[in-house]
Design a protein around this motif. Structure first.
Motif, PDB file in Angstrom:
ATOM      1  N   HIS A 266     -27.976 -42.306  13.513  1.00 40.40           N
ATOM      2  CA  HIS A 266     -29.068 -42.463  14.478  1.00 40.40           C
ATOM      3  C   HIS A 266     -29.279 -41.192  15.292  1.00 40.40           C
ATOM      4  O   HIS A 266     -30.414 -40.745  15.496  1.00 40.40           O
ATOM      5  CB  HIS A 266     -28.756 -43.646  15.405  1.00 40.40           C
ATOM      6  CG  HIS A 266     -29.901 -44.097  16.255  1.00 40.40           C
ATOM      7  ND1 HIS A 266     -30.174 -43.546  17.485  1.00 40.40           N
ATOM      8  CD2 HIS A 266     -30.846 -45.061  16.058  1.00 40.40           C
ATOM      9  CE1 HIS A 266     -31.224 -44.156  18.015  1.00 40.40           C
ATOM     10  NE2 HIS A 266     -31.657 -45.072  17.162  1.00 40.40           N
ATOM     11  N   THR A 268     -28.562 -38.108  14.473  1.00 36.62           N
ATOM     12  CA  THR A 268     -29.162 -37.083  13.612  1.00 36.62           C
ATOM     13  C   THR A 268     -30.657 -37.318  13.467  1.00 36.62           C
ATOM     14  O   THR A 268     -31.458 -36.372  13.501  1.00 36.62           O
ATOM     15  CB  THR A 268     -28.484 -37.103  12.236  1.00 36.62           C
ATOM     16  OG1 THR A 268     -27.107 -36.748  12.396  1.00 36.62           O
ATOM     17  CG2 THR A 268     -29.150 -36.134  11.283  1.00 36.62           C
ATOM     18  N   HIS A 269     -31.041 -38.583  13.313  1.00 39.30           N
ATOM     19  CA  HIS A 269     -32.467 -38.901  13.158  1.00 39.30           C
ATOM     20  C   HIS A 269     -33.244 -38.542  14.420  1.00 39.30           C
ATOM     21  O   HIS A 269     -34.346 -37.972  14.339  1.00 39.30           O
ATOM     22  CB  HIS A 269     -32.620 -40.381  12.830  1.00 39.30           C
ATOM     23  CG  HIS A 269     -33.991 -40.765  12.378  1.00 39.30           C
ATOM     24  ND1 HIS A 269     -34.663 -40.113  11.367  1.00 39.30           N
ATOM     25  CD2 HIS A 269     -34.841 -41.735  12.793  1.00 39.30           C
ATOM     26  CE1 HIS A 269     -35.841 -40.657  11.175  1.00 39.30           C
ATOM     27  NE2 HIS A 269     -35.975 -41.646  12.039  1.00 39.30           N
ATOM     28  N   SER A 272     -33.630 -34.821  14.565  1.00 39.56           N
ATOM     29  CA  SER A 272     -34.606 -34.361  13.580  1.00 39.56           C
ATOM     30  C   SER A 272     -36.033 -34.527  14.092  1.00 39.56           C
ATOM     31  O   SER A 272     -36.877 -33.646  13.902  1.00 39.56           O
ATOM     32  CB  SER A 272     -34.418 -35.141  12.279  1.00 39.56           C
ATOM     33  OG  SER A 272     -35.380 -34.766  11.319  1.00 39.56           O
ATOM     34  N   GLU A 433     -40.604 -40.304  10.135  1.00 40.33           N
ATOM     35  CA  GLU A 433     -39.772 -39.722   9.095  1.00 40.33           C
ATOM     36  C   GLU A 433     -38.917 -38.582   9.640  1.00 40.33           C
ATOM     37  O   GLU A 433     -39.362 -37.799  10.484  1.00 40.33           O
ATOM     38  CB  GLU A 433     -40.664 -39.210   7.970  1.00 40.33           C
ATOM     39  CG  GLU A 433     -39.945 -38.954   6.667  1.00 40.33           C
ATOM     40  CD  GLU A 433     -40.909 -38.682   5.525  1.00 40.33           C
ATOM     41  OE1 GLU A 433     -40.714 -37.672   4.828  1.00 40.33           O
ATOM     42  OE2 GLU A 433     -41.855 -39.485   5.342  1.00 40.33           O
ATOM     43  N   THR A 436     -31.330 -37.868   8.208  1.00 44.24           N
ATOM     44  CA  THR A 436     -30.170 -38.632   8.646  1.00 44.24           C
ATOM     45  C   THR A 436     -29.010 -38.276   7.724  1.00 44.24           C
ATOM     46  O   THR A 436     -29.219 -37.768   6.618  1.00 44.24           O
ATOM     47  CB  THR A 436     -30.430 -40.151   8.640  1.00 44.24           C
ATOM     48  OG1 THR A 436     -29.363 -40.815   9.314  1.00 44.24           O
ATOM     49  CG2 THR A 436     -30.534 -40.689   7.214  1.00 44.24           C
ATOM     50  N   ARG A 455     -33.156 -38.393   3.885  1.00 49.01           N
ATOM     51  CA  ARG A 455     -34.437 -38.497   4.599  1.00 49.01           C
ATOM     52  C   ARG A 455     -34.839 -39.956   4.713  1.00 49.01           C
ATOM     53  O   ARG A 455     -34.852 -40.688   3.719  1.00 49.01           O
ATOM     54  CB  ARG A 455     -35.501 -37.698   3.844  1.00 49.01           C
ATOM     55  CG  ARG A 455     -36.743 -37.426   4.654  1.00 49.01           C
ATOM     56  CD  ARG A 455     -37.627 -36.408   3.954  1.00 49.01           C
ATOM     57  NE  ARG A 455     -38.741 -36.050   4.816  1.00 49.01           N
ATOM     58  CZ  ARG A 455     -38.695 -35.137   5.775  1.00 49.01           C
ATOM     59  NH1 ARG A 455     -37.588 -34.471   5.984  1.00 49.01           N
ATOM     60  NH2 ARG A 455     -39.745 -34.876   6.522  1.00 49.01           N
ATOM     61  N   GLN A 463     -37.418 -43.767  18.269  1.00 48.21           N
ATOM     62  CA  GLN A 463     -38.144 -42.653  17.678  1.00 48.21           C
ATOM     63  C   GLN A 463     -39.239 -42.161  18.624  1.00 48.21           C
ATOM     64  O   GLN A 463     -39.460 -40.956  18.762  1.00 48.21           O
ATOM     65  CB  GLN A 463     -38.746 -43.090  16.343  1.00 48.21           C
ATOM     66  CG  GLN A 463     -37.766 -43.252  15.200  1.00 48.21           C
ATOM     67  CD  GLN A 463     -36.816 -44.439  15.335  1.00 48.21           C
ATOM     68  OE1 GLN A 463     -37.080 -45.384  16.073  1.00 48.21           O
ATOM     69  NE2 GLN A 463     -35.711 -44.399  14.612  1.00 48.21           N
TER      70      GLN A 463
END
Length: 626
Positions: A266, A268-269, A272, A433, A436, A455, A463
């Motif tokens: 989570h 990392t997402h 990103s 998008e 992760t 991905r 998000q």
């Protein structure tokens, strides 16, 4: 006698230390940010401290796990799900059917619908083997078909292939539903027309325009309090190849580390979304996947493999931010989590720490949670009135057409339990998008959301908050002197609300806040001087007052919109779909621009004045039509 771990909090930190010394209480950890320490107490010691006027409160269960509000999962508990990503080659559409967990399932039925001009010829294959022929029915506009399958699924991945008579234009033109035993089903998702690595939200919030001007968040540090960070090059390095991770702190072991392993995926997402420095593709060098591709990053780990955190670890993380904010120039703190409030906002130790960080100059951004659509479903810490609380909006897979954008029902709604209007703003949060860590919890729990091994496209207010944190980095690069209150004012005063043709609000402020964030508008027409309760913040930190909001409840516990907002509210939709005639506009911002600003705009305003005027024309035309 038995001993337990407690958080002991005082009104003054030095006085608290003296009190504990007089009671022979040993200090385990210090949290000067909120005038507190952790310690073990005997029953007698606790009783003595409870009688001491220098002790404000004693909190137990600080080392137990508390789950955050997870990202939405429309597949629920089905053991097999259909991927949201298909592949199309010529006239063949391949739809992966993926296993969640280890259980098998029986595929019982397939329902299909497609445009009639494609014809009614269709062959269907499962794992390369043909399924029985179907007898489509056409109504002149669409062709529909239903097929009984009764096929057991046991592998980790199966492939359903639809062979039409000629080339397919787009995935979204095919409607398909798979029905399994145990009353489970999965529906083919819509899709973007071009299946590349474009994250789309940068265009929607006005960040792409700033990217073209070279505004990429340089020099601004974003701390992301989450589950850790996967060391992917696009996250470790900025767009120029420079190392931009300034420090990594593991609050679960109270240590700065070189590698902050992300069990959950989570964190990392979120990173990103906020700072990914990769471009959409080699043919678009200035189109970035992250909102602030050159911002500095400071990942902080407090959440475990299952997205749970301990109060103790959250307090450690926030104290570390306070202790290191100047060394690392931390300007933004991303809080993409929400939990059911255990206390009023001013008594929550985590909230207290965040409020103090706000006072010290750190812009805190929190997700409201995914517990909507009921009122008062906003989680903590988004229930803090001072910080920026973010709800979600989805683009319905049509990024260039805002007419079908809407606030999804999962996005938690205000007011807060004390009547504050929440969320403050909304931001893109549908099928967002990003990267992760392969093998992380996100990848195993949501195989249907995976585009590749590293991905994923996730949906949630987590998000949406990460998008806002990245956008604030762009603003602070250009205007680093802005205070947190001014940043919040810029975003809220320039947000694009969802409007109906008559100019009224399509969604209640308790759903959309001030509207959809637009960082370009924040730079050009955003205000600096909103009332955010900042004048009473010092008194609140002393415990002398607290901040109540304007929203009251009626005799059936339903929120009553304040009178000054009630006349602005139109027919508020209560369904999980686009609404007819809604426009996300900037009408109010255009109308308040002076003639001087329109005739002789500043250098930074020039870029957007033409857009504002065309927006005003479009909105007025819509009003005339209706």
């Amino acid at each position: 006698m038995g001993e337990s771990i407690y958080l002991v909090q005082g009104y003054d930190y030095r006085a608290l230390q003296e009190t504990l010394q007089s009671q022979s209480v040993s200090i385990q950890e210090e949290f000067s940010l909120i005038n507190a320490i952790t310690t073990t107490l005997t029953v007698n010691q606790r009783q003595a401290l409870e009688q001491d006027p220098r002790v404000a409160r004693i909190v137990d269960h600080i080392d137990t796990l508390d789950s955050s509000d997870d990202d939405t999962d429309p597949s629920h508990s089905c053991s097999y799900v259909g991927s949201i990503f298909t592949s199309i080659q010529g006239s063949r559409l391949t739809w992966p059917i993926l296993q969640k967990g280890r259980a098998s399932a029986t595929l019982e039925e397939l329902n299909l619908k497609w445009p009639a001009h494609w014809g009614s010829e269709l062959e269907i294959f499962l794992d390369g083997k043909p399924l029985p022929s179907i007898s489509p029915i056409s109504d002149g506009t669409h062709v529909s078909a239903q097929l009984s399958v009764s096929r057991e699924l046991i592998k980790s991945a199966h492939q359903l292939e639809l062979h039409f008579s000629y080339s397919l234009p787009h995935q979204s033109e095919v409607q398909a539903t798979l029905k399994f035993d145990n009353n489970c089903s999965t529906t083919l998702a819509k899709a973007y027309e071009i299946n590349n690595d474009d994250t789309h939200f940068n265009s929607l919030i006005g960040a792409s325009d700033l990217h073209q001007l070279g505004v990429l968040g340089q020099g601004v540090s974003i701390a992301i309090l989450d589950s850790g960070l996967w060391n992917h090059p696009s996250l470790q390095f900025d767009s120029k190849g420079k190392q931009r991770v300034l420090a990594r702190y593991d609050a679960t072991i109270a240590t700065e580390v070189d590698n902050l392993f992300d069990d959950s995926g989570h964190g990392t997402h979120m990173a990103s979304i906020a700072i990914n420095s990769a471009t959409v593709g080699p043919d678009r060098p200035g189109a970035y996947q992250g909102v602030a591709p050159d911002a500095h990053l400071i990942p902080i780990k407090a959440f475990d493999v299952n997205g749970q955190a301990r109060l103790l670890h959250l307090l450690r993380a926030l104290q570390w931010v306070a202790d290191n904010r100047e060394r690392l120039n931390i300007r933004i703190l991303n809080l993409s989590f929400a939990s059911r409030p255990r206390w009023p906002y001013w008594l929550d130790p985590v909230n207290q720490a965040i409020i103090r960080l706000w006072q010290q100059g750190i812009v805190a951004v929190a997700s409201v949670g995914n517990s909507g659509p009921d009122p008062m479903s906003v989680g903590a810490p988004a229930n803090i009135p001072y910080i920026i609380s973010v709800g979600a909006v989805t683009d319905s897979w049509t990024p260039t057409d805002q007419s079908d954008d809407f606030v999804p029902l999962f996005s938690s709604q205000g007011p807060s339990p004390l009547g504050h209007v929440k969320p403050d703003i909304v931001s893109p949060g549908g099928h967002i998008e990003g990267l992760t860590r392969p093998g992380s919890t996100l990848t195993t729990d949501h195989p249907d959301f995976m585009k590749s091994h590293d991905r994923i496209a996730m949906t949630g207010t987590s998000q949406a908050a990460a998008v806002v944190s990245g956008a604030i980095a762009l603003l602070l690069q250009l205007e680093p002197e802005l205070t947190p209150d001014q940043v919040k004012c810029r975003l809220m005063s320039s947000a694009h609300p969802a409007l109906l043709p008559d100019g009224t609000l399509a969604y209640s402020p308790l759903k959309q806040g001030s509207g959809l964030i637009n960082i370009s508008s924040a730079l050009t027409v955003g205000d600096n001087d909103c009332d955010n309760g900042q004048d009473q913040l010092a008194l609140e930190i002393k415990g002398e007052i607290f901040f109540t909001g304007p929203v009251e409840l009626d005799d059936q516990s339903r929120p009553v919109i304040p009178e000054n907002l009630r006349g602005m509210l139109g027919d508020d939709p209560a369904h999980d779909a686009p609404s007819q005639g809604v426009a996300w506009g900037v009408k109010a911002h255009v109308e308040r621009l002076s003639k001087q600003e329109l005739d002789a705009p500043s250098d930074i305003q020039t870029i957007w004045i033409e857009r504002y005027l065309s927006e005003l024309t479009r909105l007025k035309a819509g009003q005339n039509v209706h």
